[in-house]
Design a protein around this motif. Structure first.
Motif, PDB file in Angstrom:
ATOM      1  N   GLN A   1       0.792  -1.218   0.000  1.00 47.11           N
ATOM      2  CA  GLN A   1       0.000   0.000   0.000  1.00 47.11           C
ATOM      3  C   GLN A   1       0.831   1.278   0.000  1.00 47.11           C
ATOM      4  N   LYS A   2       2.017   1.240   0.574  1.00 45.43           N
ATOM      5  CA  LYS A   2       2.731   2.507   0.690  1.00 45.43           C
ATOM      6  C   LYS A   2       4.083   2.574   0.000  1.00 45.43           C
ATOM      7  N   GLU A   3       4.673   1.447  -0.331  1.00 42.12           N
ATOM      8  CA  GLU A   3       5.997   1.478  -0.944  1.00 42.12           C
ATOM      9  C   GLU A   3       5.903   1.430  -2.468  1.00 42.12           C
ATOM     10  N   LYS A   4       6.802   2.104  -3.116  1.00 43.70           N
ATOM     11  CA  LYS A   4       6.883   2.045  -4.575  1.00 43.70           C
ATOM     12  C   LYS A   4       7.580   0.752  -4.961  1.00 43.70           C
ATOM     13  N   ALA A   5       7.322   0.308  -6.175  1.00 43.27           N
ATOM     14  CA  ALA A   5       7.852  -0.969  -6.651  1.00 43.27           C
ATOM     15  C   ALA A   5       9.379  -1.021  -6.574  1.00 43.27           C
ATOM     16  N   ASN A   6      10.047   0.082  -6.903  1.00 42.09           N
ATOM     17  CA  ASN A   6      11.521   0.048  -6.881  1.00 42.09           C
ATOM     18  C   ASN A   6      12.052  -0.161  -5.466  1.00 42.09           C
ATOM     19  N   LYS A   7      11.362   0.389  -4.463  1.00 48.29           N
ATOM     20  CA  LYS A   7      11.792   0.172  -3.073  1.00 48.29           C
ATOM     21  C   LYS A   7      11.538  -1.279  -2.656  1.00 48.29           C
ATOM     22  N   LYS A   8      10.391  -1.839  -3.062  1.00 49.67           N
ATOM     23  CA  LYS A   8      10.087  -3.238  -2.730  1.00 49.67           C
ATOM     24  C   LYS A   8      11.106  -4.170  -3.397  1.00 49.67           C
ATOM     25  N   TYR A   9      11.476  -3.857  -4.629  1.00 54.79           N
ATOM     26  CA  TYR A   9      12.480  -4.662  -5.338  1.00 54.79           C
ATOM     27  C   TYR A   9      13.831  -4.558  -4.617  1.00 54.79           C
ATOM     28  N   GLN A  10      14.199  -3.353  -4.188  1.00 53.79           N
ATOM     29  CA  GLN A  10      15.460  -3.167  -3.468  1.00 53.79           C
ATOM     30  C   GLN A  10      15.466  -3.964  -2.166  1.00 53.79           C
ATOM     31  N   GLN A  11      14.327  -4.023  -1.487  1.00 55.99           N
ATOM     32  CA  GLN A  11      14.241  -4.810  -0.253  1.00 55.99           C
ATOM     33  C   GLN A  11      14.502  -6.284  -0.537  1.00 55.99           C
TER      34      GLN A  11
END
Length: 190
Positions: free
Chosen positions: A143-153
């Motif tokens: 809900q709150k993170e952008k895809a690039n941040k989720k991928y980085q995680q």
């Protein structure tokens, strides 16, 4: 079995005798890439410990599209948890996305261990709490993170496995198209 024993010991709850009681009932199982451990419509009567391989949990949207919502890596417990608890038919599928080896345990054995030993009850309480935390984290992230941040995680947490996950599964997990994922990967390489 050594991986499972070490995993169980890492919680500092169970005695060697407690662990031995479970180990005597565990059955090894090999799955080929693409084989399912759990199929939607089944009632989940087993759980497993992943010794090697990567799994994904997915369901079908109303349009029939596969939606990957979870990856499960080695040294983890795995099951269709809601079905395992409620003994209702599951809506999820759990599929090996690489060749895999698991140690399978039957729900009835786990209930028996819980009934006669409070340490097992405490262990399963911790497992349930962790499953809830993981689910909450996933919901908040979606809900709150952008895809690039989720991928980085994912890169930060599981870099050794990321190359083995097909892009279409990763894109589905991130809630984006493969094209968008390719763009993100390209940007991160620069």
């Amino acid at each position: 079995m050594e991986q499972l024993i070490n995993y169980l010991k890492s919680f500092n709850i169970l005695t060697d005798q407690d662990i031995e009681e479970l180990i005597t009932s565990v059955k090894p199982k090999k799955l080929k890439k693409g084989e399912r451990l759990v199929t939607q419509g089944q009632i989940c009567k087993e759980g497993a410990f992943i010794q090697s391989g990567i799994f994904r949990s997915f369901y079908y949207s109303k349009a029939g599209e596969e939606i990957t919502y979870c990856f499960i890596f080695p040294n983890s417990l795995i099951s269709a948890y809601s079905s395992y608890i409620t003994q209702q038919k599951t809506v999820e599928n759990i599929e090996a996305i690489t060749d895999a080896e698991v140690l399978v345990f039957h729900r009835d054995k786990m209930l028996e261990l819980e009934d006669k030993n409070i340490r097992w009850l405490k262990f399963f309480k911790i497992q349930a709490e962790q499953a809830y935390i993981d689910l909450e984290y996933r919901i908040f992230s979606l809900q709150k993170e952008k895809a690039n941040k989720k991928y980085q995680q994912l890169l930060d947490e599981q870099p050794q496995f990321l190359q083995e996950i097909p892009l279409n599964y990763l894109a589905s997990y991130l809630g984006i198209t493969q094209r968008h994922l390719s763009r993100i990967r390209k940007e991160m390489m620069n």
